[in-house]
Design a protein around this motif. Structure first.
Motif, PDB file in Angstrom:
ATOM      1  N   UNK A 144      23.602   3.987  62.119  1.00  8.71           N
ATOM      2  CA  UNK A 144      25.013   3.601  62.024  1.00  8.71           C
ATOM      3  C   UNK A 144      25.912   4.767  62.441  1.00  8.71           C
ATOM      4  N   UNK A 145      25.531   5.977  62.084  1.00  5.52           N
ATOM      5  CA  UNK A 145      26.326   7.156  62.459  1.00  5.52           C
ATOM      6  C   UNK A 145      26.426   7.275  63.981  1.00  5.52           C
ATOM      7  N   UNK A 146      25.317   7.052  64.672  1.00  4.52           N
ATOM      8  CA  UNK A 146      25.343   7.125  66.140  1.00  4.52           C
ATOM      9  C   UNK A 146      26.191   6.008  66.738  1.00  4.52           C
ATOM     10  N   UNK A 147      26.064   4.803  66.191  1.00  4.25           N
ATOM     11  CA  UNK A 147      26.854   3.672  66.683  1.00  4.25           C
ATOM     12  C   UNK A 147      28.341   3.939  66.447  1.00  4.25           C
ATOM     13  N   UNK A 148      28.662   4.492  65.294  1.00  3.48           N
ATOM     14  CA  UNK A 148      30.063   4.820  64.978  1.00  3.48           C
ATOM     15  C   UNK A 148      30.607   5.845  65.977  1.00  3.48           C
ATOM     16  N   UNK A 149      29.832   6.900  66.226  1.00  6.63           N
ATOM     17  CA  UNK A 149      30.269   7.932  67.180  1.00  6.63           C
ATOM     18  C   UNK A 149      30.438   7.343  68.579  1.00  6.63           C
ATOM     19  N   UNK A 150      29.538   6.463  68.984  1.00  5.15           N
ATOM     20  CA  UNK A 150      29.640   5.816  70.287  1.00  5.15           C
ATOM     21  C   UNK A 150      30.902   4.966  70.372  1.00  5.15           C
ATOM     22  N   UNK A 151      31.179   4.209  69.309  1.00  7.80           N
ATOM     23  CA  UNK A 151      32.376   3.353  69.337  1.00  7.80           C
ATOM     24  C   UNK A 151      33.653   4.189  69.376  1.00  7.80           C
ATOM     25  N   UNK A 152      33.709   5.306  68.679  1.00  6.60           N
ATOM     26  CA  UNK A 152      34.877   6.200  68.725  1.00  6.60           C
ATOM     27  C   UNK A 152      35.035   6.753  70.133  1.00  6.60           C
ATOM     28  N   UNK A 153      33.917   7.183  70.736  1.00  4.32           N
ATOM     29  CA  UNK A 153      33.992   7.738  72.095  1.00  4.32           C
ATOM     30  C   UNK A 153      34.452   6.684  73.091  1.00  4.32           C
ATOM     31  N   UNK A 154      33.925   5.482  72.978  1.00  6.54           N
ATOM     32  CA  UNK A 154      34.344   4.408  73.887  1.00  6.54           C
ATOM     33  C   UNK A 154      35.812   4.046  73.682  1.00  6.54           C
ATOM     34  N   UNK A 155      36.267   4.044  72.451  1.00 12.66           N
ATOM     35  CA  UNK A 155      37.662   3.752  72.158  1.00 12.66           C
ATOM     36  C   UNK A 155      38.577   4.822  72.758  1.00 12.66           C
ATOM     37  N   UNK A 156      38.198   6.099  72.620  1.00 12.55           N
ATOM     38  CA  UNK A 156      38.985   7.186  73.205  1.00 12.55           C
ATOM     39  C   UNK A 156      39.005   7.076  74.731  1.00 12.55           C
ATOM     40  N   UNK A 157      37.874   6.723  75.298  1.00 14.99           N
ATOM     41  CA  UNK A 157      37.784   6.576  76.748  1.00 14.99           C
ATOM     42  C   UNK A 157      38.678   5.400  77.219  1.00 14.99           C
ATOM     43  N   UNK A 158      38.637   4.303  76.454  1.00 19.32           N
ATOM     44  CA  UNK A 158      39.477   3.139  76.794  1.00 19.32           C
ATOM     45  C   UNK A 158      40.954   3.508  76.702  1.00 19.32           C
ATOM     46  N   UNK A 159      41.331   4.269  75.677  1.00 18.18           N
ATOM     47  CA  UNK A 159      42.726   4.726  75.547  1.00 18.18           C
ATOM     48  C   UNK A 159      43.128   5.614  76.716  1.00 18.18           C
ATOM     49  N   UNK A 160      42.227   6.482  77.120  1.00 15.57           N
ATOM     50  CA  UNK A 160      42.505   7.386  78.236  1.00 15.57           C
ATOM     51  C   UNK A 160      42.704   6.579  79.526  1.00 15.57           C
ATOM     52  N   UNK A 161      41.853   5.574  79.733  1.00 17.33           N
ATOM     53  CA  UNK A 161      41.999   4.717  80.914  1.00 17.33           C
ATOM     54  C   UNK A 161      43.311   3.937  80.855  1.00 17.33           C
TER      55      UNK A 161
END
Length: 165
Positions: A144-161
């Motif tokens: 779950x920790x890895x999935x959480x970190x992945x979702x945060x990274x994807x969310x930040x990337x989506x915001x940047x885009x």
């Protein structure tokens, strides 16, 4: 001299002990002096729930069964002892360890795990291993920790885009 009937009954007990030793993943020898009958019934019930059992035999008969299997525990076979025979490896050790913590008059002495004599330290290490459910919970928590970190990274990337457009 002992009668043939007595000798035959002793041979049967030695054969029973040998059979239990061969068919057990874990065998734990412990002292139970000053334990009450109700304490031992509680331990028997707890062990029965996991498919294990506790037995009390004469030390001389246990020594003969161990000698047949080329195992030397003679230094531990003094005074009143009981033996836990476990078909599983960990659960009987955990049950006995928990019981010994709650009943100070019970003292684990030594054990045989998968046919090898082990020290009290090894038994304590086995007792400290979390249950299968606990291990699975820890594993799921790690995932779950890895999935959480992945979702945060994807969310930040989506915001940047989104900011670039």
């Amino acid at each position: 001299m002992a009668s043939e009937k007595i000798l035959e009954s002793k041979r049967e007990v030695v054969a029973e002990i040998t059979n239990k030793l061969k068919n057990s993943e874990s065998v734990i020898l412990f002292k139970y002096s000053e334990s009450t009958v109700s304490d031992m019934q509680e331990l028997r019930r707890d062990l029965k729930n996991i498919g294990s059992e506790v037995k009390v035999y004469k030390n001389t008969l246990v020594k003969r069964a161990l000698d047949d299997m080329k195992i030397d525990l003679s230094e531990f076979l003094e005074g009143p002892n009981a033996i836990v025979f476990g078909k599983e490896l960990l659960e009987p050790i955990k049950v006995l360890d928990k019981f010994a913590k709650n009943h100070k008059n019970v003292q684990v002495i030594t054990g045989i795990i998968k046919g090898e004599v082990v020290s009290i330290d090894t038994i304590k290490e086995y007792a400290s291993i979390p249950s299968m459910e606990g291990l699975l919970t820890m594993f799921a928590g790690g995932l779950i920790e890895h999935v959480k970190n992945l979702s945060v990274a994807l969310n930040l990337y989506a915001d940047k885009l989104g900011e670039e457009n």
